[in-house]
Design an enzyme around this catalytic site. Structure first.
Site, mmCIF file in Angstrom:
data_model
loop_
_atom_site.group_PDB
_atom_site.id
_atom_site.type_symbol
_atom_site.label_atom_id
_atom_site.label_comp_id
_atom_site.label_asym_id
_atom_site.label_seq_id
_atom_site.Cartn_x
_atom_site.Cartn_y
_atom_site.Cartn_z
ATOM 1 N N CYS A 2 1.127 -0.694 0.105
ATOM 2 C CA CYS A 2 -0.145 0.397 -0.169
ATOM 3 C C CYS A 2 0.961 1.323 -0.258
ATOM 4 O O CYS A 2 1.715 1.171 0.955
ATOM 5 C CB CYS A 2 -0.929 0.088 1.054
ATOM 6 S SG CYS A 2 -2.087 1.238 1.050
ATOM 7 N N GLU A 105 -5.392 0.690 -5.115
ATOM 8 C CA GLU A 105 -4.336 -0.262 -5.919
ATOM 9 C C GLU A 105 -5.050 -0.567 -7.043
ATOM 10 O O GLU A 105 -5.971 -0.211 -7.296
ATOM 11 C CB GLU A 105 -4.948 -1.084 -4.938
ATOM 12 C CG GLU A 105 -4.023 -2.755 -4.923
ATOM 13 C CD GLU A 105 -2.905 -1.884 -5.343
ATOM 14 O OE1 GLU A 105 -1.866 -1.518 -5.910
ATOM 15 O OE2 GLU A 105 -2.006 -2.157 -3.812
#
Length: 214
Positions: A2, A105
């Site tokens: 992340c 993402e």
């Protein structure tokens, strides 16, 4: 992994959600995209000051570092190897809540990654939440304190495996009732997958198509 998050909520909303009467959020501004490799300051709650919202830099600088360059490699920390990595093993009990209301993402559409689809991941109703984190304080040669954190990641669940389809990892988003236990030092092994929170994903490249897992 992340490397981009979101925090759009106002300071007062953050205080109310986490029931924190005090804050050290001077200069805080809501942000649509927070980029890890800018090593930004973002709101956190730490186990040593659980009644205060502070701002720490993303990218953990170990206390033994000679400079801040190490943070490039500590933006995320794999929960499976926390007690093996020199950067993390001595600060496993330095717990923090990393406050956000979303993260981003990309799904690879070909092997080279030249074609991707961007997704926004939130919890239902895009409420505030906390990533599990650990932190450190580094002191430079002039005696200045630099507070920084790493975001803990685990194996991806079904939804995130579909989106993060190459490395198949995801950050640990704590369930609200577990946030205090994380700060209090509960065994971090308990937060490995299959531990997870309810997630909702919006494909930002295809008409905001939405997927969810509960």
């Amino acid at each position: 992994m992340c490397y981009q998050t979101r925090l759009l909520k106002k300071k007062e909303e953050i205080q109310k959600r986490f029931n924190i009467p005090k804050d050290d959020l001077e200069g805080y501004n809501p942000s649509e995209i927070i980029k890890a490799f800018d090593y930004p300051k973002t709101p956190v709650i730490t186990n040593d000051k659980p009644d205060t919202i502070q701002q720490f830099n993303w990218g953990l600088v170990p206390s033994w570092s000679s400079d801040t360059s190490h943070r490039h490699y500590t933006l995320n920390a794999r929960i499976e190897t926390l007690d093996e990595k020199k950067s993390f093993k001595d600060v496993i009990q330095n717990r923090c809540l990393i406050i956000a209301d979303g993260f981003y993402e990309w799904k690879w559409l070909n092997k080279s990654g030249t074609k991707k689809e961007k997704h926004l991941i939130t919890i239902p109703n895009e409420k505030l939440f906390a990533f599990a984190g650990i932190y450190s304080t580094w002191i430079d040669i002039e005696g200045n304190h630099y507070n920084s954190y790493s975001m803990i990641t685990t194996r991806a669940n079904e939804l995130m495996s579909e989106i993060h389809n190459i490395k198949k990892r995801m950050p640990i988003i704590l369930q609200k009732e577990d946030e205090q236990d994380w700060l209090n030092g509960e065994n971090y092994q308990n937060y490995k997958f299959p531990y997870q929170n309810n997630l909702v994903a919006k494909n930002l490249d295809i008409n905001n198509n939405q997927l969810s897992i509960f």
